[in-house]
Design a protein around this motif. Structure first.
Motif, PDB file in Angstrom:
ATOM      1  N   UNK A  36       0.837  -1.191   0.000  1.00  0.00           N
ATOM      2  CA  UNK A  36       0.000   0.000   0.000  1.00  0.00           C
ATOM      3  C   UNK A  36       0.880   1.251   0.000  1.00  0.00           C
ATOM      4  N   UNK A  37       0.565   2.189  -0.871  1.00  0.00           N
ATOM      5  CA  UNK A  37       1.323   3.421  -0.928  1.00  0.00           C
ATOM      6  C   UNK A  37       1.079   4.243   0.325  1.00  0.00           C
ATOM      7  N   UNK A  38       2.149   4.836   0.858  1.00  0.00           N
ATOM      8  CA  UNK A  38       2.023   5.639   2.063  1.00  0.00           C
ATOM      9  C   UNK A  38       2.284   7.095   1.735  1.00  0.00           C
ATOM     10  N   UNK A  39       1.507   7.956   2.388  1.00  0.00           N
ATOM     11  CA  UNK A  39       1.654   9.390   2.199  1.00  0.00           C
ATOM     12  C   UNK A  39       2.552   9.921   3.296  1.00  0.00           C
ATOM     13  N   UNK A  40       3.619  10.564   2.904  1.00  0.00           N
ATOM     14  CA  UNK A  40       4.673  10.986   3.822  1.00  0.00           C
ATOM     15  C   UNK A  40       4.841  12.492   3.748  1.00  0.00           C
ATOM     16  N   UNK A  41       4.751  13.158   4.902  1.00  0.00           N
ATOM     17  CA  UNK A  41       5.044  14.592   4.977  1.00  0.00           C
ATOM     18  C   UNK A  41       6.510  14.757   5.359  1.00  0.00           C
ATOM     19  N   UNK A  42       7.229  15.566   4.586  1.00  0.00           N
ATOM     20  CA  UNK A  42       8.636  15.816   4.862  1.00  0.00           C
ATOM     21  C   UNK A  42       8.798  17.293   5.223  1.00  0.00           C
ATOM     22  N   UNK A  43       9.290  17.541   6.430  1.00  0.00           N
ATOM     23  CA  UNK A  43       9.492  18.903   6.914  1.00  0.00           C
ATOM     24  C   UNK A  43      10.948  19.299   6.694  1.00  0.00           C
ATOM     25  N   UNK A  44      11.142  20.466   6.076  1.00  0.00           N
ATOM     26  CA  UNK A  44      12.468  20.945   5.701  1.00  0.00           C
ATOM     27  C   UNK A  44      12.682  22.354   6.233  1.00  0.00           C
ATOM     28  N   UNK A  45      13.920  22.705   6.460  1.00  0.00           N
ATOM     29  CA  UNK A  45      14.199  24.065   6.926  1.00  0.00           C
ATOM     30  C   UNK A  45      13.989  25.080   5.811  1.00  0.00           C
ATOM     31  N   UNK A  46      14.444  24.750   4.618  1.00  0.00           N
ATOM     32  CA  UNK A  46      14.253  25.598   3.446  1.00  0.00           C
ATOM     33  C   UNK A  46      14.185  24.736   2.209  1.00  0.00           C
ATOM     34  N   UNK A  47      13.369  25.143   1.235  1.00  0.00           N
ATOM     35  CA  UNK A  47      13.247  24.328   0.025  1.00  0.00           C
ATOM     36  C   UNK A  47      12.743  25.196  -1.119  1.00  0.00           C
ATOM     37  N   UNK A  48      13.342  25.024  -2.310  1.00  0.00           N
ATOM     38  CA  UNK A  48      14.548  24.227  -2.603  1.00  0.00           C
ATOM     39  C   UNK A  48      15.808  25.017  -2.272  1.00  0.00           C
ATOM     40  N   UNK A  49      16.879  24.273  -1.969  1.00  0.00           N
ATOM     41  CA  UNK A  49      18.161  24.896  -1.652  1.00  0.00           C
ATOM     42  C   UNK A  49      19.248  24.243  -2.497  1.00  0.00           C
ATOM     43  N   UNK A  50      20.047  25.085  -3.145  1.00  0.00           N
ATOM     44  CA  UNK A  50      21.083  24.594  -4.041  1.00  0.00           C
ATOM     45  C   UNK A  50      22.140  23.789  -3.294  1.00  0.00           C
ATOM     46  N   UNK A  51      22.379  24.147  -2.020  1.00  0.00           N
ATOM     47  CA  UNK A  51      23.440  23.477  -1.250  1.00  0.00           C
ATOM     48  C   UNK A  51      22.983  22.168  -0.614  1.00  0.00           C
ATOM     49  N   UNK A  52      21.714  21.794  -0.801  1.00  0.00           N
ATOM     50  CA  UNK A  52      21.187  20.577  -0.171  1.00  0.00           C
ATOM     51  C   UNK A  52      20.667  19.597  -1.214  1.00  0.00           C
ATOM     52  N   UNK A  53      21.489  19.358  -2.239  1.00  0.00           N
ATOM     53  CA  UNK A  53      21.075  18.427  -3.287  1.00  0.00           C
ATOM     54  C   UNK A  53      20.931  17.014  -2.755  1.00  0.00           C
ATOM     55  N   UNK A  54      21.655  16.684  -1.666  1.00  0.00           N
ATOM     56  CA  UNK A  54      21.538  15.343  -1.098  1.00  0.00           C
ATOM     57  C   UNK A  54      20.115  15.105  -0.575  1.00  0.00           C
ATOM     58  N   UNK A  55      19.452  16.152  -0.090  1.00  0.00           N
ATOM     59  CA  UNK A  55      18.064  16.005   0.364  1.00  0.00           C
ATOM     60  C   UNK A  55      17.145  15.841  -0.840  1.00  0.00           C
TER      61      UNK A  55
END
Length: 415
Positions: free
Chosen positions: A1-20
């Motif tokens: 079953x597909x799950x709905x996931x909320x992802x909380x971020x400090x800032x988005x999008x950020x060029x320095x956080x490509x790993x996220x």
């Protein structure tokens, strides 16, 4: 079953956080429906192409409560009826006594907005960074009575007070972090349940960093017409140690011919340019500013050597394992860096990299000179680094780890 996931971020999008961004795209491809919630709006002038591949909608919390007072007030009034509002208020007041700041009040207001505007049918909250975002996530999770988890990285681990780390680790279902140094520190603080902390290296999307098949010239710094190109990528902030790197370059013997190229923005860029001029070498340096990933890839392939003099700042801030080191290594580019945090987990001095003590320009200059004067050894070290990246730092492994953790039952938290 597909799950709905909320992802909380400090800032988005950020060029320095490509790993996220890479992780978000990987989770979508694994079948998760994501909703992104950011505490800050974007400020970068450039945008990484990976963000255009992510389908998830983005919602923004009020960055400052006074900017959206009616939204915040409405959320506090409606939040009062939520099952865990009282418990969340108790947590907040206890925290406020220990951290009596506007920032603490702001986090509770943001949490109330998140809890009241919680997306329909979402059943999990995942938070990136264990400092301020995890404070918002903890209060919101308590208000609505749903489980949450944390990705801890570098600065957020080392600049957060231990009492707060302990309580967040205890409240979250699990926490992942990207270096063994961070893993050991958080595990020690989570001694009652060390199994709730997991080590998960970010890795690279190797499809975006295909093997570099060409051979680099064997430049050894003896030719003024063909100097060795030393590249560095990163924001101009204290923990990156760019002042150490510039001072190290100034210490290189006069018979070595080199040029230095820097990619990245940052608050200290003006100071670094002034330092380069003071050291009398600004004519050997090129400052590119922030560039897109494909442009950076081309620079990795043109350079002879990569350098990043990471250190621990006075406030405890430090890098974990900078992604740019892994990116450079993926292109057979030999790297000179320092022996802090997760960097020795990737590089062994003299085997697949060159490591110096942090904060020591003379030691860093010696490592640079070793790499410059022996180009054949430098290329062998670059090849060994690439082999390690392709063998151990494929980002799909970290996505599989997250899938397994998120597949656990999501029964409601007790208040």
């Amino acid at each position: 079953m597909q799950r709905k996931l909320v992802v909380l971020l400090k800032g988005y999008p950020r060029l320095s956080e490509t790993f996220i961004a890479q992780e978000l795209l990987g989770l979508e491809r694994a079948g998760f429906e994501l909703v992104l919630v950011s505490m800050r709006r974007p400020t970068d002038k450039k945008r990484h192409p990976i963000h255009d591949e992510i389908r998830a909608p983005v919602h923004y919390l009020p960055e400052y409560l006074h900017e959206e007072p009616f939204r915040v007030l409405r959320s506090l009034v409606l939040g009062f009826a939520k099952p865990g509002f009282g418990a969340a208020v108790k947590d907040f007041l206890r925290d406020l006594r220990r951290d009596f700041t506007r920032n603490r009040v702001r986090r509770f207001g943001q949490a109330a907005v998140l809890a009241v505007e919680w997306p329909e049918k979402a059943d999990w909250l995942h938070v990136h960074f264990i400092h301020t975002p995890a404070a918002v996530g903890r209060y919101a999770s308590r208000i609505i009575g749903l489980p949450w988890s944390i990705s801890a990285h570098a600065k957020d681990i080392w600049t957060t007070k231990e009492w707060e780390l302990r309580e967040k680790l205890a409240d979250a279902r699990w926490t992942v972090t990207c270096t063994r140094a961070g893993f050991e520190h958080l595990s020690d603080l989570s001694a009652h349940d060390r199994g709730a902390v997991h080590l998960s290296y970010h890795g690279l999307d190797l499809d975006r960093f295909p093997p570099f098949g060409a051979e680099r010239p064997l430049r050894d710094g003896s030719d003024s017409i063909g100097p060795v190109t030393i590249l560095s990528v990163g924001r101009a902030v204290d923990k990156k140690g760019f002042d150490v790197l510039l001072n190290a370059l100034a210490l290189l013997p006069a018979d070595l011919h080199w040029r230095f190229e820097h990619i990245g923005g940052g608050d200290e860029l003006r100071k670094l340019k002034a330092l380069a001029a003071k050291l009398g070498m600004d004519d050997r340096i090129r400052w590119h500013g922030a560039l897109a990933q494909q442009e950076i890839l081309a620079h990795y392939r043109r350079a002879d050597l990569f350098a990043l003099a990471c250190r621990v700042s006075d406030n405890g801030d430090r890098d974990g394992l900078p992604n740019v080191l892994v990116e450079a290594a993926s292109q057979k580019l030999a790297c000179v860096s320092t022996s802090i945090s997760g960097i020795p987990e990737m590089f062994t001095d003299g085997v697949n990299g060159y490591l110096a003590a942090p904060g020591d320009p003379a030691a860093f200059a010696q490592a640079l000179e070793r790499a410059i004067r022996d180009p054949a050894r430098r290329q062998a070290i670059g090849a060994a680094a690439e082999a390690k990246v392709r063998g151990e730092f494929d980002h799909r492994q970290s996505i599989r780890q997250l899938e397994a953790l998120l597949a656990r039952p999501s029964d409601a938290l007790s208040s």
